[in-house]
Write a protein that holds these residues in place. Structure first.
Motif, PDB file in Angstrom:
ATOM      1  N   LEU A 192      -4.460   7.305   0.847  1.00  0.00           N
ATOM      2  CA  LEU A 192      -4.004   5.984   0.434  1.00  0.00           C
ATOM      3  C   LEU A 192      -4.444   5.558  -0.960  1.00  0.00           C
ATOM      4  O   LEU A 192      -4.045   4.503  -1.437  1.00  0.00           O
ATOM      5  CB  LEU A 192      -4.471   4.945   1.463  1.00  0.00           C
ATOM      6  CG  LEU A 192      -3.950   5.169   2.881  1.00  0.00           C
ATOM      7  CD1 LEU A 192      -4.596   4.186   3.839  1.00  0.00           C
ATOM      8  CD2 LEU A 192      -2.438   5.052   2.925  1.00  0.00           C
ATOM      9  N   ASN A 193      -5.269   6.358  -1.641  1.00  0.00           N
ATOM     10  CA  ASN A 193      -5.770   6.006  -2.959  1.00  0.00           C
ATOM     11  C   ASN A 193      -5.262   7.025  -3.977  1.00  0.00           C
ATOM     12  O   ASN A 193      -5.510   8.228  -3.846  1.00  0.00           O
ATOM     13  CB  ASN A 193      -7.302   5.990  -2.934  1.00  0.00           C
ATOM     14  CG  ASN A 193      -7.887   5.469  -4.207  1.00  0.00           C
ATOM     15  OD1 ASN A 193      -7.234   5.436  -5.244  1.00  0.00           O
ATOM     16  ND2 ASN A 193      -9.141   5.057  -4.135  1.00  0.00           N
ATOM     17  N   GLU A 194      -4.596   6.545  -5.004  1.00  0.00           N
ATOM     18  CA  GLU A 194      -3.985   7.443  -5.989  1.00  0.00           C
ATOM     19  C   GLU A 194      -5.028   8.247  -6.757  1.00  0.00           C
ATOM     20  O   GLU A 194      -4.873   9.463  -6.951  1.00  0.00           O
ATOM     21  CB  GLU A 194      -3.129   6.639  -6.973  1.00  0.00           C
ATOM     22  CG  GLU A 194      -2.416   7.508  -7.978  1.00  0.00           C
ATOM     23  CD  GLU A 194      -1.547   6.712  -8.929  1.00  0.00           C
ATOM     24  OE1 GLU A 194      -0.790   7.339  -9.668  1.00  0.00           O
ATOM     25  OE2 GLU A 194      -1.633   5.465  -8.929  1.00  0.00           O
TER      26      GLU A 194
ATOM     27  N   MET B 149       0.850  -1.167   0.000  1.00  0.00           N
ATOM     28  CA  MET B 149       0.000   0.000   0.000  1.00  0.00           C
ATOM     29  C   MET B 149       0.900   1.237   0.000  1.00  0.00           C
ATOM     30  O   MET B 149       1.773   1.373   0.847  1.00  0.00           O
ATOM     31  CB  MET B 149      -0.886  -0.025   1.242  1.00  0.00           C
ATOM     32  CG  MET B 149      -1.848   1.119   1.287  1.00  0.00           C
ATOM     33  SD  MET B 149      -2.995   1.000   2.659  1.00  0.00           S
ATOM     34  CE  MET B 149      -4.010  -0.349   2.143  1.00  0.00           C
ATOM     35  N   LYS B 150       0.665   2.115  -0.959  1.00  0.00           N
ATOM     36  CA  LYS B 150       1.504   3.297  -1.099  1.00  0.00           C
ATOM     37  C   LYS B 150       0.799   4.509  -0.494  1.00  0.00           C
ATOM     38  O   LYS B 150      -0.407   4.664  -0.600  1.00  0.00           O
ATOM     39  CB  LYS B 150       1.782   3.541  -2.584  1.00  0.00           C
ATOM     40  CG  LYS B 150       2.768   4.644  -2.820  1.00  0.00           C
ATOM     41  CD  LYS B 150       3.111   4.761  -4.286  1.00  0.00           C
ATOM     42  CE  LYS B 150       4.053   5.933  -4.478  1.00  0.00           C
ATOM     43  NZ  LYS B 150       4.371   6.172  -5.861  1.00  0.00           N
ATOM     44  N   LEU B 151       1.598   5.367   0.125  1.00  0.00           N
ATOM     45  CA  LEU B 151       1.087   6.578   0.736  1.00  0.00           C
ATOM     46  C   LEU B 151       1.251   7.742  -0.239  1.00  0.00           C
ATOM     47  O   LEU B 151       2.338   7.954  -0.769  1.00  0.00           O
ATOM     48  CB  LEU B 151       1.856   6.858   2.035  1.00  0.00           C
ATOM     49  CG  LEU B 151       1.477   8.101   2.797  1.00  0.00           C
ATOM     50  CD1 LEU B 151       0.055   7.967   3.314  1.00  0.00           C
ATOM     51  CD2 LEU B 151       2.427   8.302   3.949  1.00  0.00           C
ATOM     52  N   TYR B 152       0.170   8.489  -0.492  1.00  0.00           N
ATOM     53  CA  TYR B 152       0.213   9.574  -1.459  1.00  0.00           C
ATOM     54  C   TYR B 152       0.248  10.949  -0.805  1.00  0.00           C
ATOM     55  O   TYR B 152       0.644  11.908  -1.448  1.00  0.00           O
ATOM     56  CB  TYR B 152      -0.976   9.482  -2.421  1.00  0.00           C
ATOM     57  CG  TYR B 152      -0.884   8.258  -3.281  1.00  0.00           C
ATOM     58  CD1 TYR B 152      -0.055   8.237  -4.387  1.00  0.00           C
ATOM     59  CD2 TYR B 152      -1.592   7.115  -2.971  1.00  0.00           C
ATOM     60  CE1 TYR B 152       0.056   7.106  -5.170  1.00  0.00           C
ATOM     61  CE2 TYR B 152      -1.486   5.972  -3.739  1.00  0.00           C
ATOM     62  CZ  TYR B 152      -0.666   5.980  -4.836  1.00  0.00           C
ATOM     63  OH  TYR B 152      -0.550   4.852  -5.600  1.00  0.00           O
TER      64      TYR B 152
ATOM     65  N   TRP C  52       1.102  12.688   3.104  1.00  0.00           N
ATOM     66  CA  TRP C  52       1.335  12.657   4.549  1.00  0.00           C
ATOM     67  C   TRP C  52       0.351  13.569   5.265  1.00  0.00           C
ATOM     68  O   TRP C  52      -0.094  13.271   6.374  1.00  0.00           O
ATOM     69  CB  TRP C  52       2.764  13.084   4.875  1.00  0.00           C
ATOM     70  CG  TRP C  52       3.754  11.990   4.713  1.00  0.00           C
ATOM     71  CD1 TRP C  52       4.584  11.779   3.650  1.00  0.00           C
ATOM     72  CD2 TRP C  52       4.007  10.939   5.639  1.00  0.00           C
ATOM     73  NE1 TRP C  52       5.329  10.658   3.854  1.00  0.00           N
ATOM     74  CE2 TRP C  52       5.001  10.126   5.075  1.00  0.00           C
ATOM     75  CE3 TRP C  52       3.480  10.599   6.876  1.00  0.00           C
ATOM     76  CZ2 TRP C  52       5.492   9.006   5.725  1.00  0.00           C
ATOM     77  CZ3 TRP C  52       3.977   9.485   7.519  1.00  0.00           C
ATOM     78  CH2 TRP C  52       4.963   8.696   6.932  1.00  0.00           C
TER      79      TRP C  52
END
Length: 130
Positions: free
Chosen positions: A53-55, A1-4, A6
């Protein structure tokens, strides 16, 4: 899961913590306004975490913010930040008024409603221009 983002992640975690704290406090005493406030905080927390969390959601939020900023600059020129934040200044002034003189609570409530109303009206005017 990528963070977009902060910023949205930290805001979401803080809102979730405040919401959980309000729910817990409200359930321990009795159902009061804290319960509703806790639910609102948790809903906002879910939205912030979704954007963080969602691009696709992050890109959509970013483009909408940019469009809003550009439209407000087109409408109000260099005064756009001032015009957009007058409502918040009125609300904060009303809160300070109640701290200075609690007998003026009725006037402060009217000023707060006027500030929120002003913010909603100006926001809708800018959104129509987008």
């Amino acid at each position: 899961m990528k963070l977009y983002s902060w910023k949205y992640l930290l805001s979401g975690l803080a809102m979730g913590a405040l919401g959980a704290l309000n729910l817990w406090r409200s359930l321990r005493a009795d159902f009061d306004n804290g319960f509703v406030l806790g639910i609102c905080c948790i809903v906002m927390s879910a939205r912030f975490l979704y954007v963080a969390l969602n691009e696709d959601a992050y890109e959509k939020d970013k483009t909408e913010s940019e469009k809003f900023r550009n439209s407000s600059r087109d409408m109000f020129g260099k005064w756009a930040p001032v015009v957009l934040n007058i409502g918040w200044a009125v609300v904060i002034g009303a809160l300070l008024l109640t701290l200075v003189n609690p007998n003026l609570a009725g006037i402060a409530i009217l000023l707060m409603l006027a500030g929120f109303g002003y913010g909603l009206i100006v926001g809708q005017m800018v959104k129509k221009r987008m």
